[in-house]
Design an enzyme around this catalytic site. Structure first.
Site, PDB file in Angstrom:
ATOM      1  CE  LYS A  35      39.246  35.769  41.858  1.00 54.66           C
ATOM      2  NZ  LYS A  35      38.052  36.506  42.278  1.00 54.66           N
ATOM      3  CB  SER A  63      40.749  39.074  49.895  1.00 57.75           C
ATOM      4  OG  SER A  63      39.653  38.832  50.721  1.00 57.75           O
TER       5      SER A  63
HETATM    6  O1  PNS Z   1      34.416  37.915  46.392  1.00 59.24           O
HETATM    7  P1  PNS Z   1      34.124  38.100  44.934  1.00 59.24           P
HETATM    8  O2  PNS Z   1      35.236  37.505  44.095  1.00 59.24           O
HETATM    9  O3  PNS Z   1      33.856  39.534  44.572  1.00 59.24           O
HETATM   10  O4  PNS Z   1      32.780  37.261  44.630  1.00 59.24           O
HETATM   11  C1  PNS Z   1      32.260  37.160  43.333  1.00 59.24           C
HETATM   12  C2  PNS Z   1      31.076  36.164  43.275  1.00 59.24           C
HETATM   13  C3  PNS Z   1      31.489  34.817  43.778  1.00 59.24           C
HETATM   14  C4  PNS Z   1      29.938  36.703  44.145  1.00 59.24           C
HETATM   15  C5  PNS Z   1      30.598  36.089  41.800  1.00 59.24           C
HETATM   16  O5  PNS Z   1      31.708  35.869  40.973  1.00 59.24           O
HETATM   17  C6  PNS Z   1      29.567  34.995  41.556  1.00 59.24           C
HETATM   18  O6  PNS Z   1      28.464  35.063  42.057  1.00 59.24           O
HETATM   19  N1  PNS Z   1      29.934  33.980  40.763  1.00 59.24           N
HETATM   20  C7  PNS Z   1      29.100  32.849  40.478  1.00 59.24           C
HETATM   21  C8  PNS Z   1      28.817  32.714  38.994  1.00 59.24           C
HETATM   22  C9  PNS Z   1      27.606  33.542  38.607  1.00 59.24           C
HETATM   23  O7  PNS Z   1      26.512  33.356  39.081  1.00 59.24           O
HETATM   24  N2  PNS Z   1      27.832  34.542  37.689  1.00 59.24           N
HETATM   25  C10 PNS Z   1      26.828  35.419  37.218  1.00 59.24           C
HETATM   26  C11 PNS Z   1      26.409  36.417  38.273  1.00 59.24           C
HETATM   27  S1  PNS Z   1      26.742  38.024  37.795  1.00 59.24           S
END
Ligand code: PNS
Length: 163
Positions: free
Chosen positions: A41, A128
């Protein structure tokens, strides 16, 4: 000890995030704000910069800590001893994405709960992504982010004049 994780990208932290932290931290012994390290990202600020903004902003709250994580959120929650994931819901538009993540996380870790809190309505439109866009295009975001973030955005894009 009740530990919650509030995961996110926090690029950058906004007053909406901080409103949620202030609400959430009252219901747990420890709240961990954790930044996802996602190499794929493109972000405006590095993980270290985002962590520094967060640390600065949560300094007044003694049960809030800042960290970063890789990999699955459920694995990170297990490592830190968290039994709860905290996330914010601003509007119905957030719901679908949040529901999918919550259900997937529940499938992966049935005992880990996800709790949603609504930020103060004054921040219900703040994200953000919009903060970055407005700052980039010359708008003033100083009422939406902590002063250190506003300053960093100003250094990147110049002072926002449109209020
Ligand atoms: O602020 P955001 O970008 O909406 O946060 C997204 C986040 C970090 C909470 C999400 O992408 C995440 O938990 N990623 C970690 C990877 C993971 O566990 N993916 C499967 C869960 S659905």
């Amino acid at each position: 000890m009740r530990i919650a994780v509030y995961p996110g990208t926090f690029d950058p932290v906004t007053f909406g995030h901080l409103d949620l932290v202030e609400r959430g931290r009252k219901h747990v012994d420890k709240l961990i704000l954790s930044i996802l390290r996602n190499e794929d990202k493109q972000t405006l600020f590095t993980v270290d910069e985002r962590a520094a903004f967060l640390r600065d902003a949560v300094a007044p709250w003694d049960n809030v800590v800042v960290d970063a994580f890789d990999g699955l959120l459920v694995d990170y929650a297990e490592r830190t001893g968290a039994s709860l994931i905290l996330r914010g819901l601003r509007a119905v538009s957030d719901f679908e994405y949040e529901l999918q993540m919550a259900m997937m996380n529940r499938r992966l870790a049935p005992d880990l709960e996800t709790a949603f809190l609504m930020p103060n309505e004054a921040f219900s439109y703040v994200s953000s992504r919009l903060v970055r866009e407005v700052a980039r295009l010359g708008g003033d975001v100083s009422g939406l982010v902590p002063p250190a973030v506003a300053k960093a955005l100003e250094e990147k894009f110049g002072r926002g004049t449109r209020r």
